[in-house]
Design a protein around this motif. Structure first.
Motif, PDB file in Angstrom:
ATOM      1  N   SER A 154       0.930  -1.211  -1.632  1.00  0.00           N
ATOM      2  CA  SER A 154       1.674   0.062  -1.392  1.00  0.00           C
ATOM      3  C   SER A 154       1.885   0.024   0.181  1.00  0.00           C
ATOM      4  CB  SER A 154       1.052   1.507  -1.592  1.00  0.00           C
ATOM      5  OG  SER A 154      -0.135   1.563  -0.767  1.00  0.00           O
ATOM      6  N   GLN A 155       0.889  -0.245   1.030  1.00  0.00           N
ATOM      7  CA  GLN A 155       1.306  -0.239   2.572  1.00  0.00           C
ATOM      8  C   GLN A 155       1.732  -1.605   3.149  1.00  0.00           C
ATOM      9  OE1 GLN A 155      -1.673   2.074   4.546  1.00  0.00           O
ATOM     10  NE2 GLN A 155      -1.783   0.370   6.273  1.00  0.00           N
ATOM     11  N   ASP A 156       1.106  -2.697   2.820  1.00  0.00           N
ATOM     12  CA  ASP A 156       1.462  -4.014   3.261  1.00  0.00           C
ATOM     13  C   ASP A 156       2.630  -4.748   2.415  1.00  0.00           C
ATOM     14  OD1 ASP A 156      -0.601  -3.860   5.171  1.00  0.00           O
ATOM     15  OD2 ASP A 156      -2.153  -4.520   3.551  1.00  0.00           O
ATOM     16  N   ARG A 157       2.716  -4.167   1.506  1.00  0.00           N
ATOM     17  CA  ARG A 157       3.734  -4.679   0.505  1.00  0.00           C
ATOM     18  C   ARG A 157       3.740  -6.156   0.403  1.00  0.00           C
ATOM     19  NH1 ARG A 157       6.819  -0.185  -1.060  1.00  0.00           N
ATOM     20  NH2 ARG A 157       6.426   1.470   0.210  1.00  0.00           N
ATOM     21  N   GLN A 184       2.599   6.872   2.752  1.00  0.00           N
ATOM     22  CA  GLN A 184       2.061   5.397   2.780  1.00  0.00           C
ATOM     23  C   GLN A 184       0.497   5.371   2.751  1.00  0.00           C
ATOM     24  OE1 GLN A 184       3.191   2.157   5.348  1.00  0.00           O
ATOM     25  NE2 GLN A 184       5.147   1.901   4.064  1.00  0.00           N
ATOM     26  N   PHE A 185       0.087   6.086   3.767  1.00  0.00           N
ATOM     27  CA  PHE A 185      -1.240   5.933   4.287  1.00  0.00           C
ATOM     28  C   PHE A 185      -2.066   6.745   2.996  1.00  0.00           C
ATOM     29  CE2 PHE A 185      -5.047   8.626   5.374  1.00  0.00           C
ATOM     30  CZ  PHE A 185      -5.721   7.903   6.020  1.00  0.00           C
ATOM     31  N   ASP A 208      -1.009   6.677  -0.284  1.00  0.00           N
ATOM     32  CA  ASP A 208      -1.196   5.782  -1.537  1.00  0.00           C
ATOM     33  C   ASP A 208      -2.398   4.736  -1.223  1.00  0.00           C
ATOM     34  OD1 ASP A 208       0.855   6.861  -2.378  1.00  0.00           O
ATOM     35  OD2 ASP A 208       2.498   5.527  -2.091  1.00  0.00           O
ATOM     36  N   ALA A 209      -2.310   4.054   0.044  1.00  0.00           N
ATOM     37  CA  ALA A 209      -3.074   3.263   0.345  1.00  0.00           C
ATOM     38  C   ALA A 209      -4.547   3.501   0.206  1.00  0.00           C
ATOM     39  CB  ALA A 209      -2.711   2.680   1.844  1.00  0.00           C
ATOM     40  N   GLY A 219      -4.992   1.812  10.292  1.00  0.00           N
ATOM     41  CA  GLY A 219      -5.517   0.988   9.163  1.00  0.00           C
ATOM     42  C   GLY A 219      -6.477  -0.202   9.771  1.00  0.00           C
ATOM     43  N   LYS A 227      -3.974  -0.627  -0.977  1.00  0.00           N
ATOM     44  CA  LYS A 227      -3.390  -0.609   0.228  1.00  0.00           C
ATOM     45  C   LYS A 227      -2.418  -1.781   0.271  1.00  0.00           C
ATOM     46  CE  LYS A 227      -4.996  -2.180   4.813  1.00  0.00           C
ATOM     47  NZ  LYS A 227      -4.547  -3.763   4.559  1.00  0.00           N
ATOM     48  N   GLY A 245       5.183   7.451   6.302  1.00  0.00           N
ATOM     49  CA  GLY A 245       3.987   7.016   7.038  1.00  0.00           C
ATOM     50  C   GLY A 245       2.718   7.555   6.332  1.00  0.00           C
TER      51      GLY A 245
END
Ligand code: ATP
Ligand code: ATP
Ligand code: MG
Ligand code: MG
Lengths: 229, 291, 375, 290, 251
Positions: free
Chosen positions: C87-90, D6-7, D9-10, C1, C84, D3
């Motif tokens: 969902s990813q960094d929360r 997550q990827f 979703d992001a 990312g 992002k 992972g």
């Protein structure tokens, strides 16, 4: 023997993977007219294009009066004195006849107007409006104004009516009398060989036959292949 | 009314200067150089940089001309010359110029940031004089004069000089041009130098007039320049000038006679109609497609 | 990312932060594209705030970490960044995005992820309270809306500056400008000021001498220009040339030092309503300005001030939320809702019932090259 | 696995936009393959985006029906437009379609129901990723098969020489128009999907910059086959995200990549596997695109 | 008569390039059209093939008025032509050029092509190959048209025109750039085609080819028809010798 005006050694022309000219050698002496004849696709235009720097020769030397020009840019070759009247004339249709003449760098076109009075009559017209034969004359005149040491002509009679063909060849004969050195590519092999001092026959990118114009005209093979006898 | 005419002349002059460089490259090489707006911006910022070093405004314009001209030549070497050698279609060159434009604008932003900038205080003439009751300011009047002078000079250059003849020959038939001994590379370099240099001058002058150069300033001109070229005649230099003034007068007139919200719809609608009625524009030459 | 995770690291001996997990706060701003005029100073503002907060011990001992993403000034970019970060960094909450267009597309992402958002630079209508796109009870706004600022400006223009008639100018293809236009129009009309003419121009216009000439031909008492700084500078200069001393009233777009730098003397006298101004002598503001200057060697602008303030507003709520580390978003939301009287460079700050700003509006006029308070 | 989720979703928006952009690139590919440079597809996407969004929001149409109506609306507009502008060629055609695009943009700004300058907000987010990629698959397949049919050959002939193509009995105008309208239909479909993908649309999204961007996808990807435009859309949609760490240098890298691809692969990324063929085409000076 | 023109006229600005031309060409004939450069030959056939709009007069083909039809409509009715300035599809292969030439003879397979793994064009390709063999380009099927030498490009143009199985074939200087031996081969081919029943209009400056291949010849000068008749008669006509052949012709 004096140094030839144009001396070509081992010239190779490639288009990508295709080799169109396979290492040909020939020369043109000063004041001489040499004809280059051959079937469609033999490589005549490719040879001239390489001489003029329109395509880069893959190998070989092109010496003009002792100076090697192989690989030089097109404009430098013209300035060195190797000038071409190209296949299909390539006149600038939107510019006037006069402007076309001045493009070769000359400032004065009077000499050409005297030689070709019909051009003087049409000097202000867009060159695109000239008839085919007139355009051919314009292309020759334009090349002459660039002060050629050696003049290359690629099928100057292409697409011309018989009467026009005759008058173009008259002009060439007159140029020959005035001592212009010429390399002439022609499909009208009969006329070309009659005019030429010497000739080369190009076959599939190789020089097959060579000799004086008269000798080639007598050759049975040439007659069969190129004169339609 | 008189002051609106003066406004129209001024805007038209800037349009014309911008469009001239654009047209020049198009007429010779068939390329729509979308990096031209970036070069225009570069002109404004080059002048800004020079003036921050204490160079007077008049000289700064000259500096902008030279720097942008040189940048234009480099642009050609980097982005267009390799394409020419590969015989790529003009569309590729247009895309390549988009890439260069991205780079150039970002470089300017790295130096000056994205904000509005201002020329050093007092470096630009601020005087206002009045002629027959009309308030004119020195800066704009000088800009108009300069723009008209440059247009005449360029027209002369292309119509009547050897270089101009070579450029026209190149435009019509590059192969023939080479066979005639024209140094094509040099002629193209000259084209880019002139085009980008003019763009640079236009940028500097426009920057002066607004005194708020910013990194995206060239973008507004892009669409206008298309209209100017089409209306006047693609590739025609007098046409570009004519188109520029027509557009500026049209804009001002529609401001007076139309609801202002409809002005742009009117301008683009008009462009559309011109294209359909007379696609080659007012002074454009017909494309020859003989059978 | 690809994220710039700025851990605005505090002093190395802030030992207490090591024990607790970091508190991640998302920031989505326009660092490239058209909005990049605002994004960079917003970034400065949030980073300065985070640094000072961490230097002072963080969020109840936990380190405050910013996750900054560029939205490229596009809706797609904004939505991507919000997805992002949720969902990813929360992240616990998101500040941004810079542009209103982006906001209305990106905020729903946070709403459905139940992550609180504080808008830091959106001035249009429909950002909070009653949102066009649906329920928006997780969205807050810390930037003064034009619908709050403009009425004040108009009332000062009428009462103090004695304006009876105006010409109203705006860029029709610009969201900020046309929003402002609508608000000006409503308030001018309701306060009995005559609008002699409305002049629309385009944000791509290269010169505004024509529209200004047309406006002056109406001989109004003032010209109201709802536009961003670029066109505003041109308007001010043209007005000054043709009719020096003519009053020009603007919206939030006027509230930048670029106006004074570029328009110079022509900017003198221009009036606008603002959420913040540089010369505000309030101690919290002076402290902010000094710290900003020390760090970035430049004066802050309103965008920096609002971004900076938002971090402190969030901090205030975070401190009141019971479990900071595993934040339950709805608890944080409830606490943000309760924000009252937080001291910020903008003045004392509270959220009203519809999650919008409650703060003082500063109606300022440019005098001697400085923004000066006139209300 | 987590992972990956997550990827996913992001970057779900980016992935979706790759598909949407690939469809738009294919829509302009159709006309480019015919040798016509048109810049109207952003506007067609806009017409369909506004049309379908208004239908779902204000008229309560079911999503698929709204999508279809939007795309058909775009196609319906493209028909008379194409019939008039295809008298033009080359840059003239490009600029005429561009002017049309601007008229559309200004018109949207003038019509109150579109939200004017403020944009249209609160579009129900009905589009799912599989909608996008299923559509792309179908469209790409149709384009690829059309390319090798008589229709595709006729298009290629028109690209190489319109006049000669007419002499072979090809109704040139009709074929150009067909490519254009089909392109508008595809662009419209993509526009409708896009509008329902991220809640809000605004007039600027469908302007000049967008039109040029779509063109970049197609040209940089390559016109010779249908993979080109898809590849181009993939690269230039993902690039900003991939280059995010470069921060303020990102534009520069993007510009450099653009120039490098165009300079070294002038007929596009898709020609990477056929460099020899491309070189031969180059020497004969064949048209590849307008 | 397969093709008839009456009073056909075309002006360019002040120039009357084609001036009230009447022609009548019978089915199966090889008809020659000669005249000096700029006489209006190409313009005349551009009118016939629909590439130019006539300013006056009418054209009838196969008993129908076709004066206002477009080139593609005429092609569908059976008129095929080659171009004086070669107009091949340079970036398509030699084979593809011929396949495009077959357009009017092949059914549209746009829908059929959507069926996976089907190669709808196979029979067409076989025919195209045969045609290429016939003009002597069998070995070059995979080359790009632009890669061929000038004379070969002319042959390909003829093959492309023949692919449409036309009733009327118009050739504009097909032998330009060919040497006498090559043009003799072309003459043989024209005779074969005529024997197959194709009507041919031939424009040529190669007098030997015209006289050897044509049953009837018309001569244009300054847009007007100055003579028409069998070759021998034409060659003897003093006006033709003066305007076209040159007095001391020996070609
Ligand atoms: N640009 C090109 N790319 C690839 N091959 C080429 C190219 N130009 C010519 N050739 C090939 O090179 C060979 C020689 O062609 P060239 O044009 O030199 O022949 P020519 O002798 O001039 O024939 P003609 O009498 O028909 O003009 C031919 O086989 C031709 O196919
Ligand atoms: N599109 C055009 N615009 C203007 N003039 C034209 C055009 N086409 C042809 N002409 C003119 O019409 C006349 C006839 O030209 P055309 O090409 O028909 O002659 P041609 O008999 O085919 O000659 P050639 O044997 O040289 O091919 C010429 O004077 C030519 O300049
Ligand atoms: Mg040749
Ligand atoms: Mg002809």
């Amino acid at each position: 023997m004096p140094e030839p005006a144009l001396d070509v050694r081992d010239l190779v022309v490639r288009y990508g993977a295709i080799e169109a000219v396979h290492g040909i050698s020939f020369d043109v002496q000063a004041g001489e007219v040499v004809a280059l004849i051959g079937a469609n696709g033999a490589g005549k235009t490719s040879t001239l294009a390489a001489l003029s720097g329109l395509v880069r020769p893959a190998r070989g030397t092109v010496r003009l009066l002792g100076r090697d020009l192989a690989g030089a840019p097109a404009h430098a070759i013209v300035r060195a004195g190797l000038v071409q009247v190209p296949e299909g004339r390539e006149i600038l249709a939107r510019m006037s006849v006069h402007e076309n003449l001045l493009l070769s760098g000359a400032t004065d076109a009077t000499a050409m107007y005297e030689r070709f009075p019909i051009l003087a009559e049409r000097r202000a017209l867009p060159a695109g409006n000239l008839s085919g034969g007139e355009q051919q004359l314009l292309a020759i005149a334009r090349a002459l104004l660039a002060k050629p040491r050696v003049l290359l002509l690629d099928e100057p009679s292409l697409g011309l009516a018989p009467k026009m063909v005759a008058s173009v060849f008259e002009v060439l004969a007159e140029l020959k009398r005035s001592g212009t050195t010429m390399l002439l590519v022609e499909q009208n092999a009969l006329r070309a060989l009659r005019l030429a001092d010497r000739g080369y026959v190009l076959e599939l990118g190789r020089i097959g036959l060579t000799g004086t114009g008269a000798a080639l005209l007598q050759d049975a093979g040439v007659a069969r292949a190129y004169l339609g006898a | 009314m008189a002051d609106q005419i003066y406004n129209a002349v001024f805007i038209g002059s800037i349009y014309a200067l911008f469009a001239l460089g654009f047209t020049l490259v198009f007429s010779v090489l068939d390329i729509l150089n979308l990096a031209h707006p970036a070069l225009f911006t570069l002109g404004a910022f080059t002048a800004l940089f020079a003036m921050q070093q204490g160079v007077p405004a008049a000289l700064a314009v000259l500096v902008a001309f030279v720097v942008c001209g040189a940048a234009g030549v480099i642009l050609d070497r980097v982005a267009f010359a390799p394409l020419r050698r590969r015989n790529a279609p003009p569309l590729s060159a247009m895309i390549s110029s988009i890439g260069v434009s991205l780079i150039l604008i970002r470089l300017i932003q790295l130096q000056y940031g994205p904000d509005l900038q201002a020329y050093p205080a007092g470096a630009l003439p601020a005087a206002v004089f009045s002629v027959g009751g009309l308030e004119l300011d020195t800066l704009r009047t000088v800009i108009i004069g300069l723009a008209i002078g440059l247009m005449l000079a360029l027209t002369y250059l292309v119509r009547s000089t050897r270089l101009g003849r070579e450029l026209r020959a190149l435009a019509e038939n590059p192969r023939a041009a080479r066979l005639l001994g024209i140094d094509v590379d040099r002629a193209i370099a000259a084209t880019f130098f002139l085009s980008a240099g003019l763009g640079g001058i236009a940028g500097a002058l426009y920057g002066f007039a607004t005194n708020s150069p910013f990194s995206q300033m060239g973008q507004s001109f892009e669409l206008k320049a298309f209209s100017v070229m089409i209306v006047g005649g693609m590739g025609s230099i007098p046409g570009a000038v004519l188109g520029a003034y027509l557009l500026s007068f049209g804009e001002i007139a529609s401001l007076t006679f139309l609801p202002s919200e409809l002005r742009d719809a009117f301008a683009f609608g008009l462009l559309f109609v011109v294209l359909l009625v007379r696609p080659r524009g007012i002074l454009g030459q017909r494309d020859v497609d003989r059978v | 990312g690809g994220t710039a995770t700025t851990s605005a690291s505090g002093s190395p001996n802030a030992t207490s932060t090591a024990a607790k997990p970091d508190v991640k706060v998302g920031v989505v701003i326009s660092l490239t594209g058209v909005g990049n005029v605002y994004g960079p100073t917003q970034k400065n503002g949030v980073e300065l705030a985070a640094q000072r907060i961490n230097d002072a011990g963080g969020v109840s001992g936990a380190k405050l970490v910013l996750v900054i993403d560029d939205d490229q000034s596009t809706t797609d970019g904004g939505v991507t960044a919000f997805r992002k970060q949720t969902s990813q960094d929360r992240v616990v909450a998101i500040l941004g995005p810079t542009l209103s267009n982006t906001a209305v597309a990106a905020h729903p992402v946070a709403q459905s992820a139940q992550t609180p958002v504080i808008a830091i630079s959106n001035t249009g209508d429909g950002i909070v309270g009653k949102c066009d796109w649906g329920t928006c009870d997780y969205i807050f706004r810390a930037s003064l809306g034009e619908s709050t600022a403009i009425p004040q400006t108009v009332s000062i223009a009428k009462s103090k500056l004695n304006v009876k008639s105006v010409v109203l100018m705006y860029a029709q293809d610009d969201k900020f400008s046309s929003d402002g236009f609508a608000i000006f129009k409503k308030n001018l009309t309701s306060s009995g000021i005559t609008i002699k003419k409305e002049i629309a121009f385009s944000k791509t216009d290269v010169d505004l001498s024509g529209p200004v000439t047309a406006a002056l031909a109406e001989s109004p008492d003032a010209i109201v220009d709802s536009s961003l700084a670029g066109p505003a500078i041109q308007v001010l200069k043209e007005v000054n040339k043709r009719k020096p001393g003519m009053l020009v009233i603007g919206g939030n777009g006027f509230n930048t030092p670029a106006i004074i730098a570029s328009a110079g003397a022509a900017a003198e006298g221009a009036v606008s309503g603002a959420a913040w101004y540089l010369g505000n002598p309030d101690p919290v503001n002076k402290d902010f300005v000094t710290a900003y200057k020390a760090k970035y060697n430049a004066d802050p602008d309103q965008f920096a001030a609002q971004a900076y303030s938002a971090v402190y507003i969030l901090l205030d709520a975070l401190k009141r939320t019971p479990t900071v580390t595993s934040v339950l978003h709805d608890k944080l939301r409830d606490q943000i809702e309760l924000t009252t009287g937080v001291k910020t460079p903008l003045g004392e700050f509270s959220f009203n019932a519809s999650h919008d700003v409650t703060q003082k509006v500063y109606v300022v006029q440019i005098k001697n090259g400085q923004f000066t308070l006139i209300n | 696995m987590d992972g990956l989720q997550q990827f996913f979703d992001a970057y779900q928006t980016t992935i979706g936009f790759i598909g949407l952009n690939a469809m738009l690139a294919l829509s302009v590919w159709l006309t480019l393959y015919t040798g016509q440079l048109t810049l109207g597809n952003a506007a067609f996407a806009g017409i369909a985006a506004y049309g379908s969004a208004l239908l779902t929001m204000k008229a309560g149409y079911p999503f698929p029906l709204a999508l279809a109506c939007g795309a058909l609306l775009a196609a319906a507009v493209s028909l008379p437009l194409g019939a008039t502008v295809f008298r033009l060629r080359g840059v003239y055609l490009a600029i005429a379609t561009l002017a049309f695009g601007e008229v559309v943009r200004v018109a949207i700004l003038a019509i109150p129901i579109t939200g004017r300058g403020q944009g249209l907000v609160g579009i129900p987010p009905k589009t799912e990723l599989w909608h996008i990629f299923a559509s792309l698959l179908v469209i790409a397949y149709v384009c690829a098969r059309l390319r090798i049919s008589t229709v595709g050959r006729a298009w290629a002939a028109i690209r190489e020489d319109e006049l000669a193509a007419a002499s072979q009995g090809i109704p040139v105008r009709r074929y150009k128009l067909a490519a254009f309208v089909l392109g508008a239909l595809i662009a419209g479909w993509a526009g409708g999907l896009g509008a329902h993908f991220d809640f809000a649309i605004q007039p600027d999204e469908f302007g000049f910059a967008r039109a040029v961007q779509i063109l970049v996808f197609a040209v940089v990807g390559g016109i010779p086959n249908v993979f080109g435009p898809i590849l181009g859309a993939l690269l230039f949609t993902a690039l900003p995200a991939v280059l995010q760490p470069l921060q303020e240098y990102r534009d520069i890298f993007q510009g450099v990549i653009l120039v490098l691809v165009i300079v070294y692969l002038p007929r596009g990324l898709a020609t990477l596997l056929e460099l020899r063929r491309t070189a031969r085409l180059r020497t004969v000076g064949a048209e590849d695109v307008a | 008569m397969l093709l008839e023109t009456s009073g056909l006229t075309k002006r360019f600005g002040g120039v009357v390039a084609v001036n009230a031309i009447d022609l009548a060409i019978a089915e199966g004939q090889v008809f020659g059209l000669i005249g000096p450069n700029g006489a209006g030959k190409t313009t005349l056939i551009n009118l016939i093939s629909g590439h130019l709009r006539a300013d006056g007069g009418a054209i009838r083909f196969a008993d129908a008025d076709v004066t206002r039809l477009r080139p593609d409509q005429l092609a569908r009715r059976g008129i095929a032509r080659t171009f004086q300035s070669i107009r091949l599809f340079k970036g398509l292969t030699v084979l593809e050029n011929v396949l495009v030439g077959r357009y009017v003879r092949s059914r549209s397979d746009a829908l059929a092509s959507l069926v996976p793994f089907r190669d709808a064009a196979r029979p067409e390709r076989e025919r195209a190959r045969l045609l290429l063999e016939r003009v002597g380009l069998g070995k070059r099927a995979g080359a790009f048209a632009g890669e061929l030498a000038y004379g070969d490009q002319r042959r390909l143009e003829i093959a492309r025109a023949l692919a449409a199985e036309p009733r009327l074939l118009i050739l504009d200087e097909p032998a330009a750039g060919m040497n006498p031996t090559e043009s003799a081969a072309l003459r043989e081919m024209l005779r074969e085609l005529a024997a197959e029943g194709i009507t041919i209009v031939l424009i040529e400056h190669d007098v030997r080819l015209v006289m050897g291949a044509c049953e009837r010849v018309a001569v244009l000068n300054f847009g007007r028809k100055i003579a028409e008749g069998p070759p021998a008669e034409i060659q003897a006509d003093p006006a033709v010798r003066e305007a076209y052949l040159g007095v001391a012709d020996d070609a």
